[in-house]
Design a protein around this motif. Structure first.
Motif, PDB file in Angstrom:
ATOM      1  N   GLY A 105      22.137  -5.759  36.984  1.00  0.00           N
ATOM      2  CA  GLY A 105      21.385  -6.513  35.987  1.00  0.00           C
ATOM      3  C   GLY A 105      22.074  -6.607  34.644  1.00  0.00           C
ATOM      4  O   GLY A 105      21.413  -6.743  33.611  1.00  0.00           O
ATOM      5  N   THR A 106      23.391  -6.537  34.621  1.00  0.00           N
ATOM      6  CA  THR A 106      24.118  -6.649  33.352  1.00  0.00           C
ATOM      7  C   THR A 106      24.398  -8.112  33.044  1.00  0.00           C
ATOM      8  O   THR A 106      24.910  -8.842  33.885  1.00  0.00           O
ATOM      9  CB  THR A 106      25.444  -5.872  33.404  1.00  0.00           C
ATOM     10  N   VAL A 107      24.032  -8.536  31.831  1.00  0.00           N
ATOM     11  CA  VAL A 107      24.271  -9.908  31.396  1.00  0.00           C
ATOM     12  C   VAL A 107      25.021  -9.901  30.069  1.00  0.00           C
ATOM     13  O   VAL A 107      25.044  -8.899  29.354  1.00  0.00           O
ATOM     14  CB  VAL A 107      22.962 -10.712  31.254  1.00  0.00           C
ATOM     15  N   THR A 135      13.431  -9.254  26.186  1.00  0.00           N
ATOM     16  CA  THR A 135      13.315  -9.688  27.579  1.00  0.00           C
ATOM     17  C   THR A 135      13.944  -8.655  28.501  1.00  0.00           C
ATOM     18  O   THR A 135      15.089  -8.246  28.286  1.00  0.00           O
ATOM     19  CB  THR A 135      14.011 -11.046  27.787  1.00  0.00           C
ATOM     20  N   LEU A 136      13.205  -8.230  29.525  1.00  0.00           N
ATOM     21  CA  LEU A 136      13.723  -7.258  30.477  1.00  0.00           C
ATOM     22  C   LEU A 136      14.864  -7.886  31.272  1.00  0.00           C
ATOM     23  O   LEU A 136      14.688  -8.910  31.940  1.00  0.00           O
ATOM     24  CB  LEU A 136      12.610  -6.815  31.426  1.00  0.00           C
ATOM     25  N   ARG A 137      16.045  -7.269  31.205  1.00  0.00           N
ATOM     26  CA  ARG A 137      17.229  -7.792  31.880  1.00  0.00           C
ATOM     27  C   ARG A 137      17.779  -6.857  32.961  1.00  0.00           C
ATOM     28  O   ARG A 137      18.478  -7.294  33.861  1.00  0.00           O
ATOM     29  CB  ARG A 137      18.339  -8.051  30.851  1.00  0.00           C
ATOM     30  N   GLN A 138      17.484  -5.576  32.850  1.00  0.00           N
ATOM     31  CA  GLN A 138      18.055  -4.603  33.778  1.00  0.00           C
ATOM     32  C   GLN A 138      17.002  -3.562  34.115  1.00  0.00           C
ATOM     33  O   GLN A 138      16.251  -3.117  33.241  1.00  0.00           O
ATOM     34  CB  GLN A 138      19.278  -3.926  33.150  1.00  0.00           C
ATOM     35  N   TYR A 162      26.023  -4.649  28.209  1.00  0.00           N
ATOM     36  CA  TYR A 162      25.485  -3.294  28.041  1.00  0.00           C
ATOM     37  C   TYR A 162      25.567  -2.555  29.372  1.00  0.00           C
ATOM     38  O   TYR A 162      25.717  -3.165  30.443  1.00  0.00           O
ATOM     39  CB  TYR A 162      24.017  -3.379  27.602  1.00  0.00           C
ATOM     40  N   GLU A 163      25.398  -1.243  29.312  1.00  0.00           N
ATOM     41  CA  GLU A 163      25.234  -0.427  30.514  1.00  0.00           C
ATOM     42  C   GLU A 163      24.288   0.721  30.169  1.00  0.00           C
ATOM     43  O   GLU A 163      24.701   1.705  29.549  1.00  0.00           O
ATOM     44  CB  GLU A 163      26.578   0.112  31.025  1.00  0.00           C
TER      45      GLU A 163
END
Length: 255
Positions: free
Chosen positions: A222-224, A182-185, A99-100
């Motif tokens: 923080g991109t996964v 879950t907060l990822r970015q 995602y972005e």
């Protein structure tokens, strides 16, 4: 003021949040419907889409990319755009799709050779963008190829268009992305490498920006990787929360 566009009962309606129920929307005719009872469209008729690459310093560092002399900008076609609660396809052959979360700037009046100090007068408002990237297909950060950035349904916009006057300080907005809760970015627009006035000045120096054109201002670090079935939620202060689900080839009839 927040406003969006939805399809319901065979027609397209303007909509706004329902003040009595956060999970509902109010259509222009006064009817109230749950979010999942309508089909969400992009909140505006989109013109040309300008996408910024690596416009947050920490994200560029995350990808081991050195700062370029000019903004890294590329164009996106209208077929890339889908709305809130839409589904984005993850091709079966990829290993890294991410995602972005981005602040999307909507042009409100034509801009040609606009100076930095006049640039914000040409902004109508803002919305949230989630602009997916498939890293497997990326050949060159300076010039992302079509399979990376012009995929059908790969750019999610919405849910709301918010007037520029309703955002107190666009340079201090928090961006957050959650994957399955879950907060990822997380980032803030104060960390843009090239800010909005500079982007408008740069783009309008060699082409005319038109009402409805959209500038995607880049994503923080923080991109996964995301997989089929993942729910991705992008939030930006004052603009709401944009929900999207990753779907498979089979879901799109591409087995």
């Amino acid at each position: 003021m927040m406003r969006g566009r939805v399809a319901y009962a065979g027609a397209i309606h303007e909509a706004c949040p329902d003040t009595a129920d956060a999970s509902a929307v109010r259509l222009a005719d006064g009817r109230v419907r749950r979010e999942d009872e309508v089909v969400w469209l992009a909140p505006l008729e989109v013109g040309t889409i300008f996408a910024l690459g690596l416009n947050y310093a920490e994200h560029a560092k995350e990808l081991q990319f050195n700062k370029q002399q000019e903004p890294l900008v590329f164009l996106k076609g209208p077929g890339t755009v889908i709305g809130h609660r839409g589904f984005t396809r993850r091709p079966a052959d990829v290993t890294f799709m991410h995602y972005e979360c981005e602040l999307a700037v909507v042009i409100g009046q034509s801009a040609r050779n606009v100076s930095r100090d006049q640039a914000m007068r040409h902004v109508a408002g803002y919305t949230i963008a989630n602009d997916y990237t498939i890293r497997d297909y990326l050949e060159n950060y300076y010039r992302p190829n079509l399979r990376v950035k012009n995929r059908d349904g790969g750019t999610v916009l919405g849910p709301w268009f918010v007037d520029a006057a309703d955002i107190e300080d666009v340079t201090q907005l928090e961006l957050r992305t959650y994957v399955n809760g879950t907060l990822r970015q997380q980032g803030n627009t104060r960390d843009l490498v090239t800010d909005i006035p500079a982007l408008i000045e740069y783009l309008s120096s060699f082409m005319t920006l038109a009402p409805g054109d959209v500038i995607l201002t880049g994503t923080p670090e923080g991109t996964v990787n995301v997989d089929v079935g993942d729910e991705v939620v992008c939030e930006i202060d004052g603009l709401g929360r944009l929900v999207n689900t990753i779907a498979s080839d089979a879901d799109f009839g591409r087995e």
